[in-house]
Design an enzyme around this catalytic site. Structure first.
Site, PDB file in Angstrom:
ATOM      1  N   ARG A  79      -3.167   0.035  -9.198  1.00  0.00           N
ATOM      2  CA  ARG A  79      -2.386   0.643  -8.109  1.00  0.00           C
ATOM      3  C   ARG A  79      -1.048  -0.061  -8.011  1.00  0.00           C
ATOM      4  NH1 ARG A  79      -2.338  -0.580  -2.167  1.00  0.00           N
ATOM      5  NH2 ARG A  79      -1.113   1.131  -1.274  1.00  0.00           N
ATOM      6  N   HIS A 123       6.236   1.812  -0.557  1.00  0.00           N
ATOM      7  CA  HIS A 123       5.601   0.548  -0.151  1.00  0.00           C
ATOM      8  C   HIS A 123       6.687  -0.347   0.438  1.00  0.00           C
ATOM      9  CE1 HIS A 123       1.960  -2.225  -0.920  1.00  0.00           C
ATOM     10  NE2 HIS A 123       2.802  -2.910  -0.185  1.00  0.00           N
ATOM     11  N   GLU A 168       0.558   1.634   4.391  1.00  0.00           N
ATOM     12  CA  GLU A 168       0.526   0.932   5.672  1.00  0.00           C
ATOM     13  C   GLU A 168       1.723   1.236   6.584  1.00  0.00           C
ATOM     14  OE1 GLU A 168      -0.194  -3.221   5.247  1.00  0.00           O
ATOM     15  OE2 GLU A 168      -2.158  -2.888   4.388  1.00  0.00           O
ATOM     16  N   ASN A 293      -6.802  -0.457   3.401  1.00  0.00           N
ATOM     17  CA  ASN A 293      -6.494  -1.859   3.086  1.00  0.00           C
ATOM     18  C   ASN A 293      -7.201  -2.717   4.122  1.00  0.00           C
ATOM     19  OD1 ASN A 293      -4.843  -0.818   1.171  1.00  0.00           O
ATOM     20  ND2 ASN A 293      -2.909  -1.506   2.056  1.00  0.00           N
ATOM     21  N   TYR A 295      -8.373  -6.650   5.211  1.00  0.00           N
ATOM     22  CA  TYR A 295      -8.224  -8.100   5.003  1.00  0.00           C
ATOM     23  C   TYR A 295      -9.091  -8.912   5.932  1.00  0.00           C
ATOM     24  CZ  TYR A 295      -4.545  -7.149   1.730  1.00  0.00           C
ATOM     25  OH  TYR A 295      -3.863  -6.716   0.619  1.00  0.00           O
ATOM     26  N   GLU A 353      -6.670  -2.019  -0.951  1.00  0.00           N
ATOM     27  CA  GLU A 353      -6.322  -3.444  -0.998  1.00  0.00           C
ATOM     28  C   GLU A 353      -7.410  -4.264  -0.304  1.00  0.00           C
ATOM     29  OE1 GLU A 353      -2.441  -4.553   0.530  1.00  0.00           O
ATOM     30  OE2 GLU A 353      -1.533  -2.786  -0.383  1.00  0.00           O
TER      31      GLU A 353
HETATM   32  N1  LIG Z   1      -5.909  -6.138   8.058  1.00  0.00           N
HETATM   33  N2  LIG Z   1      -5.227  -6.809   8.715  1.00  0.00           N
HETATM   34  N3  LIG Z   1      -4.647  -7.590   9.313  1.00  0.00           N
HETATM   35  C1  LIG Z   1      -3.433  -7.588  10.053  1.00  0.00           C
HETATM   36  C2  LIG Z   1      -2.490  -6.568   9.539  1.00  0.00           C
HETATM   37  C3  LIG Z   1      -2.235  -6.819   8.091  1.00  0.00           C
HETATM   38  C4  LIG Z   1      -1.094  -5.979   7.665  1.00  0.00           C
HETATM   39  N4  LIG Z   1      -0.577  -6.451   6.382  1.00  0.00           N
HETATM   40  C5  LIG Z   1      -1.188  -6.139   5.288  1.00  0.00           C
HETATM   41  O1  LIG Z   1      -2.228  -5.567   5.275  1.00  0.00           O
HETATM   42  C6  LIG Z   1      -0.491  -6.471   3.977  1.00  0.00           C
HETATM   43  C7  LIG Z   1      -0.711  -5.534   2.914  1.00  0.00           C
HETATM   44  C8  LIG Z   1       0.475  -5.030   2.119  1.00  0.00           C
HETATM   45  O2  LIG Z   1       0.209  -3.739   1.570  1.00  0.00           O
HETATM   46  C9  LIG Z   1       0.825  -5.981   0.952  1.00  0.00           C
HETATM   47  O3  LIG Z   1       2.107  -5.637   0.476  1.00  0.00           O
HETATM   48  C10 LIG Z   1       0.761  -7.429   1.430  1.00  0.00           C
HETATM   49  O4  LIG Z   1       1.225  -8.293   0.411  1.00  0.00           O
HETATM   50  C11 LIG Z   1      -0.696  -7.726   1.769  1.00  0.00           C
HETATM   51  C12 LIG Z   1      -0.911  -9.215   2.128  1.00  0.00           C
HETATM   52  O5  LIG Z   1      -0.269  -9.515   3.338  1.00  0.00           O
HETATM   53  C13 LIG Z   1      -1.199  -6.847   2.863  1.00  0.00           C
END
Ligand SMILES: N=[N+]=NCCCCNC(=O)[C@@H]1[C@H]2[C@H](O)[C@@H](O)[C@H](O)[C@@H](CO)[C@@H]12
Length: 449
Positions: A79, A123, A168, A293, A295, A353
């Site tokens: 991706r 993105h 996102e 996504n 985390y 993700e």
């Molecule tokens: N769930 N949760 N927690 C709080 C909100 C998180 C929002 N940020 C992301 O998810 C970013 C996404 C992004 O696509 C990538 O470009 C970033 O590198 C990654 C790592 O940071 C993640």
């Protein structure tokens, strides 16, 4: 007792995810137009240590060997995102052939190595020329985005089977317009819901455009962070509902249901716009899948002094190296996937993700770098995906974030999410133990978990 053997569906996509501005470098090469992130990272004080995406992983020049590395890991999918400004330097109008050619060569090499591309159109790296015209605050951006999407669909839809409109949108609206910590750096509660709405209109316009020319699948990628109340008090329960509406439902529900959650009125107050029904109709174009996504989760406590949600998150025990302490909580991924199954009619879902940044041990030289915490994180979260599948969720793929350590937005290079270590001086790629672990999981379709 022997561990029950784990197997994922036969055609399950196993990939890694990246994005253009975070790994490519060469942001202005071959006629590319600058993005808002090029401007933001070159604005002193905006990005930790003054880091920029000028070089990062130099993927724009090393893409051939990078694809071969993906093949060596056994990925069957990858991706990545297309930088809008490489294709349309001013965001609309003139097409930059060299930019489109780069992505065509990348897609062709991926396919020649048996790797299915999943392509994200946006993105976060909006062409700066469009930001000068209002960017996500200008309703015309839905047409601008559909024009860009059409150029890419017409060139690549004969080879790209999986498309994503936006990555996102919550992060863009919350980080870029509410809190001002991400590009374009606005801090304005009246702008945030308008940017959010125009992002979703652009999503709808691109899906509508796709249906006229495309023959494959298109979806939306949202970050979902399940919200758990810190207590059963009315205040904490209400705060949790607001937080869930603001992050997890504000984008999914207009896309899938054609409506916004009522709780947004409590969040935005008199800043909450009233949108014409026609807008919601445009946004609610049928999509083929939802990209999730995941985390971490959030434990939510009411806090009347906290802006704008009037809530804070309570830091938990085991967390990653993210400043806000993202808790390692794989059960949250099971809960999220079953929530989507039950609340939105069990749509096809890809985990687009999932990953973690830990303070990896000092990087000694050697063929492999040890990252046991990331192996543990991936094992627990991929197992969580399997649990959700066993309980009837229609999950069709998993993409680890990220293939390489890369430019982590306002944190610069201080946060490492990669399965492959990046030496930013030498640009040497070095597999971590998590890369070897993930290779085995893919090769056994989950049995090696
Ligand atoms: N769930 N949760 N927690 C709080 C909100 C998180 C929002 N940020 C992301 O998810 C970013 C996404 C992004 O696509 C990538 O470009 C970033 O590198 C990654 C790592 O940071 C993640």
């Amino acid at each position: 007792m022997t561990k029950p053997s784990i197997h994922f569906p036969k055609d399950f996509l196993w990939g890694c995810a990246t994005s253009a501005y975070q790994i490519e470098g060469s942001p202005l090469a071959d006629g590319a137009g600058p993005s808002v992130w090029h401007r933001f990272s070159h604005t002193p004080g905006r990005v930790q240590d003054g880091d920029t995406g000028d070089v990062t992983c130099d993927h724009y020049r090393r893409w051939e060997s990078d694809v071969d590395l993906m093949q060596s890991l056994g990925l069957n999918s990858y991706r990545f995102s297309i930088a809008w400004g490489r294709v349309l330097p001013e965001g609309t109008g003139r097409v930059n052939a060299a930019g489109l050619d780069f992505y065509e060569r990348l897609v062709d090499r991926l396919l020649s190595r048996g790797i299915q591309p999943m392509v994200t159109l946006f993105h976060w790296d909006l062409p700066a020329a469009l930001d000068d015209r209002g960017g996500w605050l200008n309703r015309d951006i839905a047409h601008w985005f559909a024009e860009y999407a059409n150029v890419v669909f017409r060139r690549l839809d004969d080879r790209v089977k999986y498309w994503t409109t936006l990555n996102e949108p919550w992060v863009v609206a919350d980080g870029g317009y509410m809190h001002g910590v991400l590009a374009p750096g606005h801090r304005n509660i009246f702008e945030a819901p308008r940017a959010a709405h125009h992002l979703m209109m652009a999503h709808g316009a691109a899906v509508q455009a796709y249906r006229a020319v495309g023959r494959n699948q298109i979806g939306l990628v949202v970050n979902i962070e399940p919200k758990y109340p810190a207590s059963q008090s009315d205040a904490d329960l209400a705060a949790t509902r607001r937080a869930e509406a603001y992050m997890n439902r504000q984008y999914l529900e207009p896309a899938l249901l054609g409506s916004y959650p009522e709780e947004l009125h409590e969040v935005f107050g008199d800043a909450c716009p009233k949108w014409p029904e026609a807008d919601l109709k445009l946004i609610k174009q049928p999509i083929d899948y939802v990209g999730v996504n995941y985390y971490t989760r959030a434990v939510v406590r009411s806090d009347p002094t906290a802006w704008p949600l009037k809530s804070t998150t309570v830091k938990q025990k085991q967390h990653t190296h993210m400043e806000t302490g993202w808790e390692v909580f794989p059960q949250g991924l099971v809960d999220t996937l079953l929530w989507i199954r039950d609340k939105y009619g069990n749509p096809p879902v890809y985990i687009t993700e999932n990953g973690a940044c830990f303070f990896d041990p000092p990087q000694v030289e050697g063929p492999v770098l040890e990252d046991p915490l990331r192996v543990d994180y991936l094992r627990k979260h991929i197992t969580a995906v399997h649990t959700a599948i066993q309980r009837g969720a229609d999950i069709r793929g998993y993409f680890a974030w990220s293939l390489f350590d890369n430019f982590e937005w306002a944190f610069g290079f201080s946060k490492r999410f990669g399965l492959v270590h990046m030496n930013y001086e030498t640009l040497k790629r070095t597999l971590k133990t998590s890369a070897h672990f993930y290779s085995k999981v893919i090769a056994t379709n989950g049995a090696a978990l």
